[in-house]
Design a protein around this motif. Structure first.
Motif, PDB file in Angstrom:
ATOM      1  N   PRO A  44       0.776  -1.009  -0.021  1.00 43.41           N
ATOM      2  CA  PRO A  44      -0.004   0.070  -0.129  1.00 43.41           C
ATOM      3  C   PRO A  44       0.892   1.181  -0.023  1.00 43.41           C
ATOM      4  O   PRO A  44       2.091   1.358   0.368  1.00 43.41           O
ATOM      5  CB  PRO A  44      -0.707  -0.134   1.269  1.00 43.41           C
ATOM      6  N   ALA A  45       0.263   2.274  -0.426  1.00 42.89           N
ATOM      7  CA  ALA A  45       0.707   3.732  -0.247  1.00 42.89           C
ATOM      8  C   ALA A  45       2.157   3.855  -1.214  1.00 42.89           C
ATOM      9  O   ALA A  45       3.020   4.561  -0.884  1.00 42.89           O
ATOM     10  CB  ALA A  45       1.008   4.061   1.076  1.00 42.89           C
ATOM     11  N   ALA A  46       1.967   2.912  -2.386  1.00 39.07           N
ATOM     12  CA  ALA A  46       3.402   3.228  -3.094  1.00 39.07           C
ATOM     13  C   ALA A  46       3.591   4.272  -3.914  1.00 39.07           C
ATOM     14  O   ALA A  46       4.694   4.915  -4.047  1.00 39.07           O
ATOM     15  CB  ALA A  46       3.411   2.079  -4.323  1.00 39.07           C
ATOM     16  N   HIS A 147      -5.371  -2.143  10.499  1.00 41.84           N
ATOM     17  CA  HIS A 147      -6.594  -2.024  10.304  1.00 41.84           C
ATOM     18  C   HIS A 147      -7.146  -2.758   9.287  1.00 41.84           C
ATOM     19  O   HIS A 147      -8.429  -3.267   9.179  1.00 41.84           O
ATOM     20  CB  HIS A 147      -6.941  -0.866  10.279  1.00 41.84           C
ATOM     21  N   ILE A 148      -6.542  -2.850   8.141  1.00 41.82           N
ATOM     22  CA  ILE A 148      -7.046  -3.602   6.836  1.00 41.82           C
ATOM     23  C   ILE A 148      -6.337  -4.853   6.474  1.00 41.82           C
ATOM     24  O   ILE A 148      -7.023  -5.633   5.992  1.00 41.82           O
ATOM     25  CB  ILE A 148      -6.798  -2.625   5.474  1.00 41.82           C
ATOM     26  N   GLY A 149      -5.190  -4.989   7.364  1.00 42.57           N
ATOM     27  CA  GLY A 149      -4.491  -6.396   7.150  1.00 42.57           C
ATOM     28  C   GLY A 149      -3.367  -6.389   5.650  1.00 42.57           C
ATOM     29  O   GLY A 149      -3.157  -7.299   5.294  1.00 42.57           O
ATOM     30  N   VAL A 150      -3.470  -5.313   5.036  1.00 34.77           N
ATOM     31  CA  VAL A 150      -2.596  -5.210   3.843  1.00 34.77           C
ATOM     32  C   VAL A 150      -1.206  -4.437   4.457  1.00 34.77           C
ATOM     33  O   VAL A 150      -1.085  -3.482   4.783  1.00 34.77           O
ATOM     34  CB  VAL A 150      -2.951  -4.461   2.823  1.00 34.77           C
ATOM     35  N   TRP A 151      -0.163  -5.233   4.214  1.00 33.38           N
ATOM     36  CA  TRP A 151       1.249  -4.900   4.630  1.00 33.38           C
ATOM     37  C   TRP A 151       2.188  -4.680   3.440  1.00 33.38           C
ATOM     38  O   TRP A 151       2.014  -5.551   2.432  1.00 33.38           O
ATOM     39  CB  TRP A 151       1.778  -5.864   5.722  1.00 33.38           C
ATOM     40  N   ALA A 152       3.035  -3.938   3.606  1.00 27.47           N
ATOM     41  CA  ALA A 152       4.129  -3.603   2.552  1.00 27.47           C
ATOM     42  C   ALA A 152       4.724  -4.934   2.553  1.00 27.47           C
ATOM     43  O   ALA A 152       5.288  -5.733   3.393  1.00 27.47           O
ATOM     44  CB  ALA A 152       4.770  -2.446   2.970  1.00 27.47           C
ATOM     45  N   SER A 153       4.990  -5.152   1.072  1.00 28.16           N
ATOM     46  CA  SER A 153       5.704  -6.219   0.989  1.00 28.16           C
ATOM     47  C   SER A 153       7.103  -6.394   1.325  1.00 28.16           C
ATOM     48  O   SER A 153       7.786  -5.461   1.292  1.00 28.16           O
ATOM     49  CB  SER A 153       5.614  -6.515  -0.799  1.00 28.16           C
ATOM     50  N   PRO A 154       7.605  -7.465   2.106  1.00 29.63           N
ATOM     51  CA  PRO A 154       9.052  -7.499   2.444  1.00 29.63           C
ATOM     52  C   PRO A 154      10.033  -7.239   1.474  1.00 29.63           C
ATOM     53  O   PRO A 154      11.112  -6.464   1.672  1.00 29.63           O
ATOM     54  CB  PRO A 154       9.157  -8.815   3.214  1.00 29.63           C
ATOM     55  N   GLU A 155       9.990  -7.860   0.305  1.00 31.99           N
ATOM     56  CA  GLU A 155      10.681  -7.466  -0.618  1.00 31.99           C
ATOM     57  C   GLU A 155      10.792  -6.173  -1.229  1.00 31.99           C
ATOM     58  O   GLU A 155      11.579  -5.751  -1.481  1.00 31.99           O
ATOM     59  CB  GLU A 155      10.412  -8.379  -1.804  1.00 31.99           C
ATOM     60  N   PHE A 156       9.713  -5.537  -1.120  1.00 33.30           N
ATOM     61  CA  PHE A 156       9.692  -4.105  -1.757  1.00 33.30           C
ATOM     62  C   PHE A 156       9.701  -2.975  -0.924  1.00 33.30           C
ATOM     63  O   PHE A 156      10.149  -1.709  -1.054  1.00 33.30           O
ATOM     64  CB  PHE A 156       8.426  -3.966  -2.503  1.00 33.30           C
TER      65      PHE A 156
END
Length: 183
Positions: A44-46, A147-156
């Protein structure tokens, strides 16, 4: 109370409102999501990571550069958050209803870093913008993750974190140069 007793005069407030409104409009109407999806940049938030320096930091830093008073970047950042949330909920998240508080905190911290580091040193100005955009991104990531369960990708995440810092650094630096060139 007369104008002599006010810290910010009508000109200061008008400039902060105009810059904050421009920032909020860019945040709302630039096709940021299309851009990140087109280049397969995960969120998120890219968009904040890549363009936050231009969308948010530049405007708060430009206000600080033009008005030349402490707390200008903080107030401008709070106005940016206010306009953004008047236009649409923070990242479209409406539950919990108070989720927008994270946007206020994120942008407040960004403005704090810009104000804290503002000086005649280009490096310090850039550092404040970079740290401010990175902090804004970090708070937004945590809020969306919790709150949404969407986390930033560990790779990115490290790449986007670095991009956020660079974007904020450049945004503050451009505001610094613009103020020196035209004022």
């Amino acid at each position: 109370m007369t104008d002599r007793n006010l810290y910010f005069d009508a000109y200061d407030l008008t400039m902060m409102v105009l810059f904050a409104f421009a920032s909020a409009l860019l945040n709302t109407y630039l096709p940021i999501k299309f851009f990140t999806e087109y280049f397969s940049i995960p969120g998120p938030a890219a968009g904040m990571a890549l363009l936050g320096g231009f969308i948010f930091v530049f405007w708060a830093a430009l206000a600080r550069a033009i008005i030349k008073k402490k707390y200008v970047a903080i107030v401008t950042s709070l106005l940016i958050a206010s306009f953004c949330m008047l236009i649409a909920p923070w990242y479209g998240i409406v539950s919990p209803i108070w989720f927008g508080v994270y946007g206020i905190i994120a942008l407040l911290l960004m403005g704090f870093f810009v104000d804290l580091t503002w000086s005649d040193s280009k490096f310090r100005v850039g550092l404040g913008g970079g740290l401010g955009n990175l902090a804004c991104l970090g708070i937004t990531w945590i809020a969306i993750g919790v709150h949404i369960g969407v986390w930033a990708s560990p790779e990115f995440a490290p790449i986007l974190g670095l991009a956020a810092f660079i974007s904020g650094f450049i945004g503050a630096l451009i505001a610094f140069w613009v103020s020196k060139a035209f004022l």
